[in-house]
Design a protein around this motif. Structure first.
Motif, PDB file in Angstrom:
ATOM      1  N   VAL A  34       0.823  -1.202   0.000  1.00 40.32           N
ATOM      2  CA  VAL A  34       0.000   0.000   0.000  1.00 40.32           C
ATOM      3  C   VAL A  34       0.865   1.264   0.000  1.00 40.32           C
ATOM      4  CG1 VAL A  34      -0.354   0.405   2.469  1.00 40.32           C
ATOM      5  CG2 VAL A  34      -2.214   0.858   0.884  1.00 40.32           C
ATOM      6  N   GLN A  35       2.101   1.165   0.454  1.00 37.31           N
ATOM      7  CA  GLN A  35       2.998   2.315   0.450  1.00 37.31           C
ATOM      8  C   GLN A  35       3.791   2.431  -0.852  1.00 37.31           C
ATOM      9  OE1 GLN A  35       5.481   2.265   3.913  1.00 37.31           O
ATOM     10  NE2 GLN A  35       3.749   2.240   5.318  1.00 37.31           N
ATOM     11  N   ALA A  36       3.581   1.521  -1.766  1.00 37.49           N
ATOM     12  CA  ALA A  36       4.326   1.532  -3.027  1.00 37.49           C
ATOM     13  C   ALA A  36       3.997   2.783  -3.837  1.00 37.49           C
ATOM     14  CB  ALA A  36       3.982   0.288  -3.843  1.00 37.49           C
ATOM     15  N   THR A  37       5.003   3.282  -4.540  1.00 40.50           N
ATOM     16  CA  THR A  37       4.817   4.454  -5.396  1.00 40.50           C
ATOM     17  C   THR A  37       5.320   4.140  -6.796  1.00 40.50           C
ATOM     18  OG1 THR A  37       6.951   5.358  -4.750  1.00 40.50           O
ATOM     19  CG2 THR A  37       5.031   6.094  -3.475  1.00 40.50           C
ATOM     20  N   LYS A  38       4.904   4.967  -7.724  1.00 43.93           N
ATOM     21  CA  LYS A  38       5.386   4.838  -9.102  1.00 43.93           C
ATOM     22  C   LYS A  38       5.777   6.218  -9.604  1.00 43.93           C
ATOM     23  CE  LYS A  38       0.710   5.079 -10.953  1.00 43.93           C
ATOM     24  NZ  LYS A  38      -0.334   4.414 -11.696  1.00 43.93           N
ATOM     25  N   GLN A  39       6.632   6.230 -10.591  1.00 41.66           N
ATOM     26  CA  GLN A  39       7.106   7.481 -11.174  1.00 41.66           C
ATOM     27  C   GLN A  39       6.076   7.980 -12.171  1.00 41.66           C
ATOM     28  OE1 GLN A  39      10.080   8.585 -10.073  1.00 41.66           O
ATOM     29  NE2 GLN A  39      10.001  10.489 -11.209  1.00 41.66           N
ATOM     30  N   GLN A  40       5.631   9.215 -11.990  1.00 43.60           N
ATOM     31  CA  GLN A  40       4.704   9.821 -12.941  1.00 43.60           C
ATOM     32  C   GLN A  40       5.255  11.198 -13.271  1.00 43.60           C
ATOM     33  OE1 GLN A  40       0.624  10.632 -11.686  1.00 43.60           O
ATOM     34  NE2 GLN A  40      -0.067   9.519 -13.490  1.00 43.60           N
ATOM     35  N   GLY A  41       5.865  11.287 -14.429  1.00 46.97           N
ATOM     36  CA  GLY A  41       6.555  12.525 -14.768  1.00 46.97           C
ATOM     37  C   GLY A  41       7.792  12.654 -13.901  1.00 46.97           C
ATOM     38  N   LYS A  42       7.865  13.767 -13.153  1.00 48.62           N
ATOM     39  CA  LYS A  42       9.017  13.974 -12.283  1.00 48.62           C
ATOM     40  C   LYS A  42       8.701  13.706 -10.813  1.00 48.62           C
ATOM     41  CE  LYS A  42      11.316  17.353 -15.171  1.00 48.62           C
ATOM     42  NZ  LYS A  42      11.950  18.680 -15.230  1.00 48.62           N
ATOM     43  N   LYS A  43       7.505  13.265 -10.516  1.00 47.97           N
ATOM     44  CA  LYS A  43       7.154  13.056  -9.103  1.00 47.97           C
ATOM     45  C   LYS A  43       6.712  11.618  -8.850  1.00 47.97           C
ATOM     46  CE  LYS A  43       2.459  14.753  -9.780  1.00 47.97           C
ATOM     47  NZ  LYS A  43       1.433  15.639  -9.326  1.00 47.97           N
ATOM     48  N   GLN A  44       6.752  11.234  -7.590  1.00 53.46           N
ATOM     49  CA  GLN A  44       6.322   9.909  -7.161  1.00 53.46           C
ATOM     50  C   GLN A  44       4.863   9.993  -6.720  1.00 53.46           C
ATOM     51  OE1 GLN A  44       8.105   6.947  -6.803  1.00 53.46           O
ATOM     52  NE2 GLN A  44       9.899   7.834  -7.776  1.00 53.46           N
ATOM     53  N   VAL A  45       4.032   9.096  -7.235  1.00 53.77           N
ATOM     54  CA  VAL A  45       2.619   9.048  -6.841  1.00 53.77           C
ATOM     55  C   VAL A  45       2.305   7.641  -6.329  1.00 53.77           C
ATOM     56  CG1 VAL A  45       1.870  10.855  -8.437  1.00 53.77           C
ATOM     57  CG2 VAL A  45       1.887   8.501  -9.189  1.00 53.77           C
ATOM     58  N   PRO A  46       1.323   7.520  -5.431  1.00 55.56           N
ATOM     59  CA  PRO A  46       0.968   6.191  -4.925  1.00 55.56           C
ATOM     60  C   PRO A  46       0.424   5.295  -6.029  1.00 55.56           C
ATOM     61  CG  PRO A  46      -0.138   7.922  -3.669  1.00 55.56           C
ATOM     62  CD  PRO A  46       0.544   8.572  -4.814  1.00 55.56           C
ATOM     63  N   VAL A  47       0.738   4.011  -5.954  1.00 50.64           N
ATOM     64  CA  VAL A  47       0.217   3.049  -6.920  1.00 50.64           C
ATOM     65  C   VAL A  47      -1.295   2.909  -6.724  1.00 50.64           C
ATOM     66  CG1 VAL A  47       0.270   0.627  -7.640  1.00 50.64           C
ATOM     67  CG2 VAL A  47       2.391   1.814  -7.091  1.00 50.64           C
ATOM     68  N   TYR A  48      -1.724   2.869  -5.469  1.00 49.81           N
ATOM     69  CA  TYR A  48      -3.139   2.735  -5.139  1.00 49.81           C
ATOM     70  C   TYR A  48      -3.639   4.069  -4.606  1.00 49.81           C
ATOM     71  CZ  TYR A  48      -1.774  -2.148  -5.347  1.00 49.81           C
ATOM     72  OH  TYR A  48      -1.275  -3.352  -5.746  1.00 49.81           O
ATOM     73  N   SER A  49      -4.469   4.751  -5.375  1.00 50.88           N
ATOM     74  CA  SER A  49      -4.952   6.058  -4.940  1.00 50.88           C
ATOM     75  C   SER A  49      -6.098   5.949  -3.941  1.00 50.88           C
ATOM     76  CB  SER A  49      -5.403   6.879  -6.153  1.00 50.88           C
ATOM     77  OG  SER A  49      -6.388   6.169  -6.878  1.00 50.88           O
ATOM     78  N   THR A  50      -6.820   4.821  -3.953  1.00 46.55           N
ATOM     79  CA  THR A  50      -7.900   4.611  -2.991  1.00 46.55           C
ATOM     80  C   THR A  50      -7.767   3.221  -2.382  1.00 46.55           C
ATOM     81  OG1 THR A  50      -9.415   3.683  -4.620  1.00 46.55           O
ATOM     82  CG2 THR A  50      -9.488   6.079  -4.310  1.00 46.55           C
ATOM     83  N   PHE A  51      -8.414   3.039  -1.246  1.00 45.73           N
ATOM     84  CA  PHE A  51      -8.372   1.738  -0.592  1.00 45.73           C
ATOM     85  C   PHE A  51      -9.078   0.692  -1.433  1.00 45.73           C
ATOM     86  CE2 PHE A  51     -10.081  -1.482   2.324  1.00 45.73           C
ATOM     87  CZ  PHE A  51      -8.897  -1.931   2.868  1.00 45.73           C
ATOM     88  N   LYS A  52     -10.142   1.091  -2.127  1.00 45.41           N
ATOM     89  CA  LYS A  52     -10.903   0.135  -2.938  1.00 45.41           C
ATOM     90  C   LYS A  52     -10.051  -0.422  -4.079  1.00 45.41           C
ATOM     91  CE  LYS A  52     -15.296  -0.735  -5.035  1.00 45.41           C
ATOM     92  NZ  LYS A  52     -16.682  -0.411  -5.038  1.00 45.41           N
ATOM     93  N   LYS A  53      -9.142   0.388  -4.603  1.00 48.84           N
ATOM     94  CA  LYS A  53      -8.248  -0.118  -5.649  1.00 48.84           C
ATOM     95  C   LYS A  53      -7.259  -1.126  -5.072  1.00 48.84           C
ATOM     96  CE  LYS A  53      -8.461   3.784  -8.777  1.00 48.84           C
ATOM     97  NZ  LYS A  53      -7.719   4.853  -9.444  1.00 48.84           N
TER      98      LYS A  53
END
Length: 89
Positions: A34-53
């Motif tokens: 749940v703490q995993a992130t991915k690279q989106q452009g130049k910033k890191q964003v969470p892989v799961y944006s909501t708990f349901k995902k």
């Protein structure tokens, strides 16, 4: 209680403790996921944006209870279509 009954209860207790340890490790794994992130452009964003995902309880409940959703019905139709295509070749 006989010795064999005691040994059986001891095995059951050890297996129960093993199951509890497995649960702890599953929690740690889920926490890491749940703490995993991915690279989106130049910033890191969470892989799961909501708990349901991350965990769709409703989906698993429906699967257990045998309730079909539009997604599952569509998947079954694709299987039927593929079988019909093979039969008509």
């Amino acid at each position: 209680m006989t010795i064999s009954e005691y040994e059986l209860r001891l095995k059951a207790y050890r297996i129960k403790r093993l199951d509890e340890q497995e649960f702890i490790y599953q929690q740690a794994w889920a926490n890491w996921q749940v703490q995993a992130t991915k690279q989106q452009g130049k910033k890191q964003v969470p892989v799961y944006s909501t708990f349901k995902k991350f965990f769709d309880k409703e989906k698993f409940e429906n699967e257990i209870l045998g309730i079909e959703t539009s997604d599952s019905a569509f998947k079954k139709d694709n299987k039927l279509i593929n079988l019909m295509k093979k039969a008509n070749k």
